[in-house]
Design an enzyme around this catalytic site. Structure first.
Site, mmCIF file in Angstrom:
data_model
loop_
_atom_site.group_PDB
_atom_site.id
_atom_site.type_symbol
_atom_site.label_atom_id
_atom_site.label_comp_id
_atom_site.label_asym_id
_atom_site.label_seq_id
_atom_site.Cartn_x
_atom_site.Cartn_y
_atom_site.Cartn_z
ATOM 1 N N CYS A 1 0.670 -1.114 0.099
ATOM 2 C CA CYS A 1 -0.233 0.166 0.094
ATOM 3 C C CYS A 1 0.855 1.393 0.015
ATOM 4 O O CYS A 1 0.163 2.439 -0.282
ATOM 5 C CB CYS A 1 -1.081 0.006 1.193
ATOM 6 S SG CYS A 1 -2.078 -1.390 1.561
ATOM 7 N N ALA B 1 -7.268 -21.096 1.955
ATOM 8 C CA ALA B 1 -6.994 -20.094 1.067
ATOM 9 C C ALA B 1 -7.191 -18.712 1.830
ATOM 10 O O ALA B 1 -8.254 -18.601 2.337
ATOM 11 C CB ALA B 1 -7.564 -20.333 -0.309
#
Lengths: 559, 559
Positions: free
Chosen positions: B52, B290
């Site tokens: 980010c 996942a």
């Protein structure tokens, strides 16, 4: 919303006090009832002024005096059609006749006013300790605009080199900061062992530290017993402390609820001497409501009765009483005691139950501390934040939270106050989906981190020790500092040996499985991993929450 | 916490992907299980980098490239004892044998690795639209450190005068801002009718406005259909828009979940094409988990299945999978979709259900807007904040919230996200006891105000109209602007007449009780009182929430 036009046409509501709660009540009532006659009586010259902003005009941080006058009697009347009478005192309530007697402060003229409902919002008055010299002209208080004008005039006219502030609560510390901004030397004298007694000690320590770094002297555990004239200056005499040579004194030792009127009217007072109200904020007379600083409230978490002289609760109480008078069914849930103070570059804040109160009430509780970054550490301007959670060990419910730092403390305390109001557990804090971008937070916000640490403690996965338990550790405990050699060399907890975390696994044979270990690091994060490693290798180990930084801040001068 | 040392001694956990979720999972798992063999495989050269933060290094706002490398493979290995293998790709999963096939990215050498549990954290890859010229060397994406290095090298070497950013999501707008900081002219081309399609339109309008004020051109409803070389420059061809002459293109039209490996292993995919997981984040193979951008998640409020390519959820998912592998009983509650973006001086944020989604789902909902001050208006630096609440009209439950402004938007959205997570109603927002001192808030925080307005709407006391309903008003409605004459003269909603609020009571005879009235003021506050006055005098009146400011910001270029 049910309107009762027949009734309301004739309803007269008298509100005693035109600041904070009183003004909110009047404005809200007008929105609900266009026809009611609303009369707001205020002893002082101003209504609805920015009480909390007064200290900041002393320094010029708030430049314009007029910006503190949020409403004038004229603007309030024009906007809300409220009959505002300033410089008017209510001197008596005749509950049987449902009238109040008014006194014109300037002329002493008397008049009588009938009411259907009466709302008491008299506020509180600064407490002046009964010591010699408290009545000297150089001794001030700061509660309203005229008080501020007097202090400002004294600063401008006399150019004091030194001011003594007695009391280290909100007003005391904010006055100290703002006078320091003017270039005046300031000493704060506080009777308690710490500044801001509503905060837990380590939170208060951060504020004391800010004062010290900015040249404001703070004398705690020091009681002023006389103020004497000494030539052109003053001598502030203390018990068990120095005599402070000074030019001007600001008394900020707290406020007392203004209950004289309620008392004279035989309204029931509470055990703490404030006006007693029920959950609809009615006094013992169903046509008389009371709100704000003069009222005893029941803290939403602690269940304790006491005063909460804060603007937020006063404002909400004012609205709520208007709703009830307006015919809505509402009850007051009590305040959480959320509050915040900025002193120079440092902010401390609290909500809900403090650790100190949990101890005094002998309540089963646990405490977690974490240290995090106001936003992503790689983005400019990130500041450290220390947060604590006080929680129930049986169900993990969050009871209270406090924090200190610079930027972003307010945000985390507001989130935690919301979580307490909602009855959230510490597990839920860990899962909160908060707004993240690098200028605002981290992917794992300090609130998430606080929840994770508390949840780990509850699960038994994270044995901990608090900063205030370190002094009690016996010789049978091994202190291990897992920071780098360089950090360790710059200062550690007395007696700690150094094994850097990244070498711990290979140096386990230096430690004795029969000796309990206490780990410290910088802020508690590396210590957690160290404790997990040690536990799984058969050691008994605890992590010092908040690490060396919190310990050294909190223990401070006691070392 | 139950430890299974016998089992765990032999447990091998392979984590595919070493950024965000993968790294969080590895670190957490090590804390829970000192004995597990943890192998983290990453295709790229870096793990746990500050994804980010990448746009901010383009401008130098984040000065040091290395500060983006939160962990290196070496530091992560030393700290957590995790076997980190970078520049290594998992090319196949043999679910029966419980092995993965690895490929060395540099040498193409293959090897096989056995696992007990496999965690897939493959992330997502930037989508490149299949248009002519998308493969030109001057066309970039920004997803990882090498991408950033390439853009930076191009900026330094080629000194582009103009850059075109395709896509106005997080990355697109942040890249635009940071390139503008470098002194480069920027055009943003967005296919949708607004920037940041996850935000409601008026929130996005505030960001477009910030771009315009800072000289960044934004072309919405514009689709790029080709990029052509034009001498030394590029020509970005658009459908229904201009051709943009530019020097460099950054493609930021979104990401696609990296599901190739999961698909090849016959793991079940969801309806949106992501990896399907259950509430323990297990795939259709119970030994394969996942997490992160490749996974389809169920939104906690909307119940919608979709992607949430955000760092916060990925981080929490990583921790949670580690907990489950470590033997703890945990389930994932789904994200709220809380997100925030800063573009120049303007911040927009959202949490929970948007108004747009509530409309698309045809859900019964109401919307409140308020405008308030980031902190006490008399204290320096106060900035306006606009907040909206999307709530359930049957029980007042808060479903979603959005906001724009400069300072303090993040705080209010975090409080509102917490309230949504707790299932709070708008009434409860009104009562929240938030931290107030002049530098931080007002006695009535914008969140309290938002709750009060929404509660008033629910109670029927505050008939309202939304900014996006103004255009639909017919001629049979009277528009009244209750601001001052001076404010009115500076611009109003077409057709509105001016009756300043403080004169309204005496000018009621200018209005017709048979004609419905719509009130507007600056930000909706005076309008509320005006509507209360009119209703109680027998008029039909509605208040334009957010007032002229919100309407003019949101309607923007459409006027």
């Amino acid at each position: 919303m049910t309107q009762h036009p027949e009734e309301s046409k004739h309803r007269t509501v008298v509100i005693v006090g035109g600041v904070a709660g009183g003004a909110s009540c009047a404005a809200r009532l007008r929105r609900l009832d266009e026809n009611a006659q609303i009369i707001m009586v205020e002893r002082g010259p101003h209504i609805s002024f920015a009480n909390c902003g007064l200290p900041y005009h002393l320094s010029g941080v708030i430049e314009e005096r007029d910006s503190l006058l949020v409403q004038t009697p004229e603007s309030f009347k024009a906007r809300y059609g409220v009959d505002v009478r300033v410089l008017t005192e209510v001197v008596d309530i005749d509950r049987d006749a449902k009238t109040v007697e008014l006194r014109d402060v300037d002329t002493d003229a008397r008049s009588t006013l009938a009411y259907d409902q009466l709302v008491l919002s008299p506020g509180a008055t600064p407490f002046i300790p009964p010591i010699p010299g408290a009545d000297l002209p150089q001794v001030h208080v700061l509660r309203n605009i005229p008080d501020m004008d007097r202090i400002l005039a004294a600063c401008n006219d006399e150019q004091p080199a030194h001011v003594t502030v007695v009391g280290a609560g909100f007003i005391g510390l904010e006055v100290a900061e703002n006078l320091e901004h003017r270039g005046i030397d300031v000493t704060v004298v506080e009777m308690a062992a710490q500044v801001m007694p509503n905060l837990d000690r380590e939170m208060a320590a951060a504020l004391s530290d800010a004062c010290a770094r900015h040249g404001v002297e703070v004398l705690t555990s020091t009681r002023v017993n006389a103020i004497e004239e000494d030539g052109e200056r003053l001598a502030v005499q203390t018990l068990d402390g120095p005599t402070v040579a000074t030019d001007l004194v600001v008394m900020a030792v707290g406020v007392r609820p203004a209950v004289e009127l309620a008392k004279a009217a035989d309204l029931t007072l509470g055990e703490r001497g404030g006006i007693r109200v029920d959950e609809t904020l009615r006094t013992s007379d169903p046509d008389i409501f009371a709100i704000g600083d003069a009222v005893e409230v029941t803290h939403r978490v602690t269940g304790q009765t006491g005063f909460m002289p804060l603007a937020g609760p006063a404002n909400r109480q004012g609205r709520l009483v208007a709703d009830i008078i307006g015919g809505l069914e509402r009850t007051y849930g009590g305040p959480l005691g959320t509050s915040i103070i900025k002193v120079f570059d440092t902010v401390s804040a609290c909500t809900g139950m403090s650790e100190g109160l949990a101890k005094r009430l002998d309540l089963d509780h646990r405490v977690a501390w974490i240290s995090g970054s106001s936003h992503a550490s790689y983005f400019p301007g990130a500041e450290n934040i220390t947060l604590k959670a006080i929680f129930d060990p049986t169900d993990g419910k969050l009871l209270g939270a406090q924090g200190y730092g610079r930027d972003g403390v307010d945000k985390r305390i507001d989130v935690l106050a919301t979580a307490i109001a909602a009855g959230m557990t510490v597990d839920a804090l860990e899962e909160l989906d908060l707004a993240y971008a690098p200028p605002f937070s981290s992917a794992k916000d300090p609130v998430n981190h606080l929840g994770a640490v508390a949840a780990g403690m509850l699960a038994g996965a994270h044995p901990t020790i608090a900063w205030n338990e370190v002094a009690e550790l016996g010789d049978d405990v091994k202190l291990v500092d897992v920071r780098t050699e360089k950090e360790y060399a710059a200062g550690t907890i007395p007696g700690a040996v150094n094994i850097p975390l990244d070498n711990l696994r290979e140096r386990l044979d230096e430690l004795d499985r029969d000796v309990p270990i206490v780990i410290n690091c910088k802020r508690g994060k590396r210590g957690y991993l160290a404790v997990r490693i040690l536990l799984q290798h058969g050691f008994e180990a605890r992590n010092l929450l908040g690490g060396y930084c919190l310990w050294s801040m909190a223990v401070g001068d006691d070392r």
